[in-house]
Scaffold this active site. Structure first.
Site, short mmCIF file in Angstrom:
data_model
loop_
_atom_site.label_atom_id
_atom_site.label_comp_id
_atom_site.label_asym_id
_atom_site.label_seq_id
_atom_site.Cartn_x
_atom_site.Cartn_y
_atom_site.Cartn_z
N GLU A 76 23.77 47.74 47.99
CA GLU A 76 22.50 47.35 47.90
C GLU A 76 22.06 45.92 47.18
O GLU A 76 21.24 45.23 47.50
CB GLU A 76 21.52 48.36 47.74
CG GLU A 76 21.41 49.05 46.38
CD GLU A 76 20.23 49.85 46.22
OE1 GLU A 76 19.61 49.96 45.16
OE2 GLU A 76 19.93 50.73 47.16
N HIS A 77 22.99 45.61 46.31
CA HIS A 77 22.98 44.87 45.27
C HIS A 77 23.52 43.50 46.00
O HIS A 77 23.09 42.20 45.76
CB HIS A 77 23.66 45.01 44.11
CG HIS A 77 23.18 46.37 43.24
ND1 HIS A 77 23.80 47.00 42.81
CD2 HIS A 77 21.57 46.36 43.24
CE1 HIS A 77 23.00 48.08 42.13
NE2 HIS A 77 21.81 47.72 42.23
N HIS A 78 24.58 43.58 46.82
CA HIS A 78 25.38 42.39 47.31
C HIS A 78 25.59 42.52 48.69
O HIS A 78 26.11 41.56 49.38
CB HIS A 78 26.77 42.03 46.61
CG HIS A 78 26.54 41.87 44.90
ND1 HIS A 78 26.80 43.10 44.30
CD2 HIS A 78 26.18 40.96 44.29
CE1 HIS A 78 26.73 42.57 42.95
NE2 HIS A 78 26.39 41.31 43.04
N GLN A 129 26.40 53.99 45.34
CA GLN A 129 27.15 55.19 45.36
C GLN A 129 26.59 56.54 44.52
O GLN A 129 26.73 57.63 45.19
CB GLN A 129 28.74 55.15 44.79
CG GLN A 129 29.51 56.43 45.35
CD GLN A 129 31.04 56.00 45.09
OE1 GLN A 129 31.47 54.80 45.16
NE2 GLN A 129 31.77 56.90 44.52
N HIS A 173 34.82 49.22 46.04
CA HIS A 173 33.44 48.47 46.20
C HIS A 173 34.08 46.96 46.31
O HIS A 173 34.39 46.56 45.45
CB HIS A 173 32.45 48.69 45.20
CG HIS A 173 31.80 49.95 44.76
ND1 HIS A 173 30.42 50.04 44.96
CD2 HIS A 173 32.37 51.32 45.06
CE1 HIS A 173 30.28 51.27 45.04
NE2 HIS A 173 31.42 52.06 44.96
N CYS A 185 32.13 44.44 46.02
CA CYS A 185 31.42 43.54 45.22
C CYS A 185 32.28 43.59 43.84
O CYS A 185 32.04 42.60 43.25
CB CYS A 185 29.97 44.26 44.78
SG CYS A 185 30.03 45.92 44.39
#
Length: 201
Positions: A92-94, A132, A160, A162
């Site tokens: 949800e951040h990248h 996660q 991940h 990211c």
């Protein structure tokens, strides 16, 4: 909701398909390319249709998958373990992929559920924008709420993008998260038994 309905916010707040495609064209221009060139003309439509699949979890009710349970288990009260459930989620951040596996276990009290439904619960939460840690907890709490078992355990191992395709660019790094509820949290013996099951080839 139907398989092809839009994921995400309430329907009244969702952009139209055309608005979503325009947003993709904007991102293509921002990246430095021309969205009208031949190879990119169909990209906005393909991206929007891909998002319907990537984020299908917003259209699913994980609790509904566990609504039908079975009580005729002939007294079975040992561990039920489903291991190596493929996880495909998005940070949800990248908004880049999180790819890995989930191991789900529960200790029945008086009811069990079809094993495919456990995998569907994993997918319903994974196919959303996630971190996660939250994903692991959501799966465990849903199973606990629906089955009221003696215990639930969820372990997720994933990579991940990211970390691997941006930022620190560290390939081969695996993140492991776990949520242990009930007997899995209280009993070292039960927890060790679970881990031995997961470690078997």
């Amino acid at each position: 909701m139907t398989k092809h309905s839009h994921p995400g916010a309430p329907a009244k707040d969702r952009p139209t398909k055309e608005q979503a495609e325009d947003a993709v064209r904007t991102l293509i221009r921002w990246a430095g390319d021309d969205p009208t060139r031949e190879g990119l003309r169909g990209t906005p439509d393909r991206v929007v249709r891909s998002y319907l699949e990537f984020f299908a979890g917003y259209n699913e009710d994980p609790d509904a998958y566990l609504a039908r349970t079975f009580e005729e288990v002939n007294g079975y009260d040992e561990m039920v373990v489903l291991k190596d459930i493929r996880v495909e989620s998005y940070c949800e951040h990248h908004m880049v992929p999180i790819i890995g596996v989930a191991h789900v276990a529960y200790m029945p009290s008086n009811r069990v559920v079809g094993i495919s439904k456990l995998a569907r619960v994993v997918d319903a939460y994974a196919k959303r924008l996630q971190i996660q840690e939250k994903l692991t907890r959501q799966i465990a709490e849903t199973i606990e709420r629906a089955l009221q078992p003696k215990g639930v355990a969820v372990i997720i191992e994933s990579a991940h993008q990211c970390m691997t395709t941006r930022g620190v660019h560290k390939d081969g790094v695996t993140m492991i998260t776990s949520t242990m509820l009930g007997v899995f949290r209280r009993s070292d013996i039960t927890r060790r038994e679970l881990l031995s099951f997961i470690d078997k080839g």
